[in-house]
Design a protein around this motif. Structure first.
Motif, PDB file in Angstrom:
ATOM      1  N   GLU A  42     -33.371  24.268  76.107  1.00  0.00           N
ATOM      2  CA  GLU A  42     -32.031  23.729  75.834  1.00  0.00           C
ATOM      3  C   GLU A  42     -32.234  22.243  75.609  1.00  0.00           C
ATOM      4  OE1 GLU A  42     -29.205  25.519  78.987  1.00  0.00           O
ATOM      5  OE2 GLU A  42     -31.165  26.382  79.354  1.00  0.00           O
ATOM      6  N   LYS A  44     -34.424  19.164  74.893  1.00  0.00           N
ATOM      7  CA  LYS A  44     -35.837  18.938  75.225  1.00  0.00           C
ATOM      8  C   LYS A  44     -36.214  19.591  76.552  1.00  0.00           C
ATOM      9  CE  LYS A  44     -37.827  15.024  74.242  1.00  0.00           C
ATOM     10  NZ  LYS A  44     -38.158  13.588  74.355  1.00  0.00           N
ATOM     11  N   GLY A  45     -35.208  20.003  77.287  1.00  0.00           N
ATOM     12  CA  GLY A  45     -35.482  20.637  78.572  1.00  0.00           C
ATOM     13  C   GLY A  45     -35.696  22.131  78.414  1.00  0.00           C
ATOM     14  N   CYS A  46     -36.246  22.722  79.431  1.00  0.00           N
ATOM     15  CA  CYS A  46     -36.321  24.179  79.447  1.00  0.00           C
ATOM     16  C   CYS A  46     -36.214  24.657  80.882  1.00  0.00           C
ATOM     17  CB  CYS A  46     -37.602  24.684  78.793  1.00  0.00           C
ATOM     18  SG  CYS A  46     -39.112  24.256  79.640  1.00  0.00           S
ATOM     19  N   ARG A  47     -35.828  25.895  81.027  1.00  0.00           N
ATOM     20  CA  ARG A  47     -35.803  26.494  82.367  1.00  0.00           C
ATOM     21  C   ARG A  47     -36.337  27.909  82.268  1.00  0.00           C
ATOM     22  NH1 ARG A  47     -29.317  27.075  83.681  1.00  0.00           N
ATOM     23  NH2 ARG A  47     -28.606  27.066  81.521  1.00  0.00           N
ATOM     24  N   SER A  48     -37.011  28.307  83.327  1.00  0.00           N
ATOM     25  CA  SER A  48     -37.644  29.623  83.366  1.00  0.00           C
ATOM     26  C   SER A  48     -37.066  30.441  84.501  1.00  0.00           C
ATOM     27  CB  SER A  48     -39.144  29.472  83.594  1.00  0.00           C
ATOM     28  OG  SER A  48     -39.733  28.741  82.559  1.00  0.00           O
ATOM     29  N   PHE A  49     -37.068  31.725  84.300  1.00  0.00           N
ATOM     30  CA  PHE A  49     -36.811  32.677  85.377  1.00  0.00           C
ATOM     31  C   PHE A  49     -38.060  33.544  85.466  1.00  0.00           C
ATOM     32  CE2 PHE A  49     -32.799  31.382  83.650  1.00  0.00           C
ATOM     33  CZ  PHE A  49     -31.956  31.269  84.743  1.00  0.00           C
ATOM     34  N   GLY A 100     -44.777  14.384  75.718  1.00  0.00           N
ATOM     35  CA  GLY A 100     -43.344  14.305  76.016  1.00  0.00           C
ATOM     36  C   GLY A 100     -42.571  15.561  75.702  1.00  0.00           C
ATOM     37  N   LYS A 101     -43.289  16.680  75.656  1.00  0.00           N
ATOM     38  CA  LYS A 101     -42.621  17.962  75.405  1.00  0.00           C
ATOM     39  C   LYS A 101     -43.114  19.014  76.388  1.00  0.00           C
ATOM     40  CE  LYS A 101     -41.479  17.061  70.673  1.00  0.00           C
ATOM     41  NZ  LYS A 101     -41.913  17.096  69.279  1.00  0.00           N
TER      42      LYS A 101
ATOM     43  N   PHE B  49     -35.259  27.440  89.788  1.00  0.00           N
ATOM     44  CA  PHE B  49     -33.962  27.791  89.218  1.00  0.00           C
ATOM     45  C   PHE B  49     -33.259  26.465  88.963  1.00  0.00           C
ATOM     46  CE2 PHE B  49     -35.361  31.283  91.798  1.00  0.00           C
ATOM     47  CZ  PHE B  49     -34.999  32.422  91.099  1.00  0.00           C
ATOM     48  N   LYS B  50     -32.724  26.318  87.759  1.00  0.00           N
ATOM     49  CA  LYS B  50     -32.079  25.062  87.395  1.00  0.00           C
ATOM     50  C   LYS B  50     -30.815  25.351  86.617  1.00  0.00           C
ATOM     51  CE  LYS B  50     -35.876  21.772  86.885  1.00  0.00           C
ATOM     52  NZ  LYS B  50     -36.439  20.740  86.009  1.00  0.00           N
ATOM     53  N   ASP B  51     -29.853  24.469  86.755  1.00  0.00           N
ATOM     54  CA  ASP B  51     -28.633  24.615  85.972  1.00  0.00           C
ATOM     55  C   ASP B  51     -28.016  23.232  85.817  1.00  0.00           C
ATOM     56  OD1 ASP B  51     -26.588  25.847  84.603  1.00  0.00           O
ATOM     57  OD2 ASP B  51     -26.170  27.317  86.149  1.00  0.00           O
ATOM     58  N   PRO B  52     -27.640  22.850  84.596  1.00  0.00           N
ATOM     59  CA  PRO B  52     -26.907  21.577  84.451  1.00  0.00           C
ATOM     60  C   PRO B  52     -25.451  21.689  84.890  1.00  0.00           C
ATOM     61  CG  PRO B  52     -27.428  22.526  82.282  1.00  0.00           C
ATOM     62  CD  PRO B  52     -28.011  23.447  83.310  1.00  0.00           C
ATOM     63  N   LEU B  53     -25.003  22.906  85.260  1.00  0.00           N
ATOM     64  CA  LEU B  53     -23.642  23.087  85.795  1.00  0.00           C
ATOM     65  C   LEU B  53     -23.584  22.665  87.260  1.00  0.00           C
ATOM     66  CD1 LEU B  53     -22.656  26.673  84.535  1.00  0.00           C
ATOM     67  CD2 LEU B  53     -21.809  24.482  83.695  1.00  0.00           C
ATOM     68  N   LEU B  88     -30.454  19.514  80.759  1.00  0.00           N
ATOM     69  CA  LEU B  88     -31.495  20.225  81.490  1.00  0.00           C
ATOM     70  C   LEU B  88     -32.752  19.374  81.699  1.00  0.00           C
ATOM     71  CD1 LEU B  88     -31.811  23.004  82.742  1.00  0.00           C
ATOM     72  CD2 LEU B  88     -32.760  23.808  80.584  1.00  0.00           C
ATOM     73  N   GLU B  89     -33.135  18.586  80.691  1.00  0.00           N
ATOM     74  CA  GLU B  89     -34.374  17.819  80.837  1.00  0.00           C
ATOM     75  C   GLU B  89     -34.260  16.696  81.859  1.00  0.00           C
ATOM     76  OE1 GLU B  89     -32.647  18.050  77.987  1.00  0.00           O
ATOM     77  OE2 GLU B  89     -32.746  16.211  76.792  1.00  0.00           O
ATOM     78  N   ILE B  95     -41.586  19.204  87.540  1.00  0.00           N
ATOM     79  CA  ILE B  95     -42.861  19.836  87.911  1.00  0.00           C
ATOM     80  C   ILE B  95     -43.924  19.474  86.893  1.00  0.00           C
ATOM     81  CG2 ILE B  95     -44.053  22.019  88.351  1.00  0.00           C
ATOM     82  CD1 ILE B  95     -41.458  23.232  89.152  1.00  0.00           C
ATOM     83  N   ILE B 124     -46.232  11.498  79.818  1.00  0.00           N
ATOM     84  CA  ILE B 124     -45.071  11.028  79.063  1.00  0.00           C
ATOM     85  C   ILE B 124     -43.827  11.781  79.528  1.00  0.00           C
ATOM     86  CG2 ILE B 124     -44.152  10.652  76.737  1.00  0.00           C
ATOM     87  CD1 ILE B 124     -46.836   9.232  77.376  1.00  0.00           C
ATOM     88  N   PRO B 125     -42.760  11.055  79.888  1.00  0.00           N
ATOM     89  CA  PRO B 125     -41.535  11.733  80.318  1.00  0.00           C
ATOM     90  C   PRO B 125     -40.915  12.557  79.192  1.00  0.00           C
ATOM     91  CG  PRO B 125     -41.486   9.402  80.909  1.00  0.00           C
ATOM     92  CD  PRO B 125     -42.642   9.589  79.978  1.00  0.00           C
ATOM     93  N   ILE B 126     -40.177  13.578  79.567  1.00  0.00           N
ATOM     94  CA  ILE B 126     -39.463  14.418  78.597  1.00  0.00           C
ATOM     95  C   ILE B 126     -37.991  13.998  78.532  1.00  0.00           C
ATOM     96  CG2 ILE B 126     -38.670  16.787  78.163  1.00  0.00           C
ATOM     97  CD1 ILE B 126     -41.431  17.657  79.334  1.00  0.00           C
TER      98      ILE B 126
END
Lengths: 266, 266
Positions: A42, A44-49, A100-101, B49-53, B88-89, B95, B124-126
Motif C-alpha cells: 500500500e 511504499k509500505g507493505c504488510r504481511s499476514f 529504500g524499498k 500485524f499492522k493497520d493505518p486505521l 502504512l510505511e 523490522i 535507507i528509510p522507506i
C-alpha cells in the motif's frame, strides 16, 4: 512444493476472490498445508499476514478473505515443506529492504546444493529453506553489482532474470518478486497469468463454490493481472509461461519480458 | 506522540490481555489513532500485524485480541502522528534483518533535525518518520562498528545504549528494540515495566473492563515482563524507568541494565 499467487493492478484492488480459492489448497483441495503468507503493498509500505498453520484452517486466512485490503501489488504463498522445518521463519513471502524499498519474494520449487552453490556474504538467512537462501544470494548479487544506487528498471530486472536463470539451474525455481512498483515473475516450469480488463465478465473458482461478476466490481479503466502456479478459475483463459520466460508487470500491465536460456530437459 | 507495549517471557505467552487495554488508547480512551502495529517472535521468525486505521476500530486488532498468538518476545506500537503522514510505511514497528536475525524497533517521542543530525548511508528509510530514520542510522552504526560479525550481547547492547543516548539528545526517544533473543528498552522520559511471577495474582485493565487472574493462566515457573509507556493495570505496582536508563530483558528477566548520561533538563 507449494503454490504461488500474485497480483498487479492499476487501481487498489482486493484479492479476496483469488485468495479464497488458493487458501483451499492449503489442506483442503490441495496438500500445501505447511503454512502460508500474503504481502500487500500500500504505497511504499507493505504488510504481511503469515501463519505456520494450514491456510484452510487459519483464522488469519479467514480474516484476509473477509477484510478487503486494497493493493496494487500482492504476493502470496502456500507451502508444502520440502526444505526446512514447518515454522514461521521458513514461511514465505520473505521481505528485505534495499534502496529504500521493501522487496518481497516467494518461491515455488526445490533447489539442490544451494548452500554450496550460492555463496552468501551480506544478506544472512534467518530460516533454513533453500528459498530464503536463494533470495539472500540474489540480494547479495544486486548489492555487489549496483551497491547503493538502484539502476533503471530495464537494467535491474534484466539482471534479476539472469540471476533467476542461474538459480534455476539448481532445480526448479518459479519466482515472484516485487519492490512494490514492479512485479517480476520467472517461470521454471509452472506459472500462469491472466489480465482482466474491460469488458469484464464472470469467473468461477476451481477450489471453492464461488463465482464473481467482475463487471459489477470494477470500472472500465481497471486493469488487473493475476499470476499463479495453477489457474484459479475454470472459465477464463490463463496464459501459460514457458520455461525460462520472465515477465515484468507494473500497474497490471506487462512492461517488459524475456526468455532466458532454458535448461536442457533432464 | 504514541504508546509502546512490549513483552519478554520465558514461556510462549499471549499478550491478549495487555493488548486489549492498549488498543483502546488508539481512538477510544486515548488519542493514538494514526495506526498501530504488533510484532510477535516465534523462534527465529516473527510476524507482524499492522493497520493505518485506529486500533480501537481495526478488525485486525480485534483478531489479535481474540487469537492468542504465543510468543517469548512482542513489540507493539500505537501511533499519534507528529512526523510523517498516516500511512502504512510510517506505521511502527519497523523490522530489518541483521546478522541472521529480525530486528524490530518501535519509538515513542519526537526528534528534531534528525535528517541533518543523523547521516545515513547503508540502511535507507522507506517512510518519512523521524523514528524510522533513527532506526536506520542505528543499524548503520552497528554495521560500521561490527561489520558482518555480531558481537557479544554485552558489547552490543552497551553500544546500542550509547547510540540511544546520542539519538535522545535530539528530543524524546523512548525505545523498544528486539532481535527475538533480547528485548532492549531505553527510557527518555516515559517507560514503565512490571515482572509477573509466582505467586501470581489478579490484575485489572485501566482502559477496558477486564480483569484476569494470572494464577489460572500460568505455571509456577512462568516469568513474564511487560513494558509500556504508561501502566496498563491499576492494581499492580509498575516500575518507572529513569531518564537515560536502559534495561535488557531476555526470557522475562532483566539480564543487564545501565544508566547513560541524562540530558540536562531543558
Amino acid at each position: 512444493m507449494c503454490e504461488l499467487l500474485a497480483m498487479s493492478a492499476n487501481v487498489p484492488t482486493d484479492i479476496c476472490f483469488s485468495f479464497t480459492g488458493l487458501m483451499q489448497r492449503g489442506g483442503n483441495t490441495g496438500p500445501h498445508k505447511d503454512g502460508w503468507g500474503i504481502t500487500f503493498y500500500e504505497g511504499k509500505g507493505c504488510r504481511s499476514f503469515k501463519d505456520p498453520l494450514p491456510s484452510a484452517e487459519s483464522p488469519i486466512a479467514t480474516l484476509v478473505t473477509e477484510y478487503p485490503i486494497k493493493s496494487e501489488a500482492v504476493i502470496c504463498h502456500i507451502r508444502q515443506a520440502n526444505s526446512g522445518a514447518v515454522c514461521l521463519e521458513n514461511t514465505h513471502p520473505f521481505i528485505r529492504q534495499m534502496w529504500g524499498k521493501n522487496w518481497t519474494y516467494a518461491h515455488n520449487g526445490q533447489l539442490k546444493d544451494v548452500h554450496q552453490q550460492l555463496s552468501i556474504k551480506y544478506h544472512i538467512p534467518i530460516g533454513t529453506t533453500d528459498s530464503e537462501h536463494a533470495f539472500c544470494w540474489l540480494l547479495d548479487q544486486l548489492h555487489l553489482k549496483f551497491a547503493q544506487q538502484q539502476p533503471s528498471n530495464d537494467e535491474l530486472f534484466t539482471f534479476i532474470a539472469q540471476l533467476s536463470e542461474q538459480i534455476n539451474r539448481l532445480g526448479v525455481f518459479n519466482l515472484i518478486l516485487s519492490n512494490g512498483d514492479c512485479l517480476f515473475a520467472f517461470c521454471s516450469n509452472n506459472l500462469h497469468w491472466i489480465t482482466r480488463r474491460a469488458p469484464f465478465g464472470e469467473a468461477s473458482l476451481i477450489d471453492a463454490e464461488m463465482m464473481v461478476d467482475f463487471h459489477k466490481e470494477t470500472t472500465d479503466k481497471d486493469v488487473v493481472t493475476v499470476i499463479a502456479t495453477q489457474p484459479l478459475t475454470d472459465d477464463e483463459t490463463w496464459q501459460k509461461m514457458l520455461p525460462g520466460q520472465w515477465q515484468l508487470f507494473s500497474l497490471g500491465e506487462v512492461i517488459a519480458s524475456g526468455q532466458t536460456r532454458t535448461k536442457s530437459p533432464s
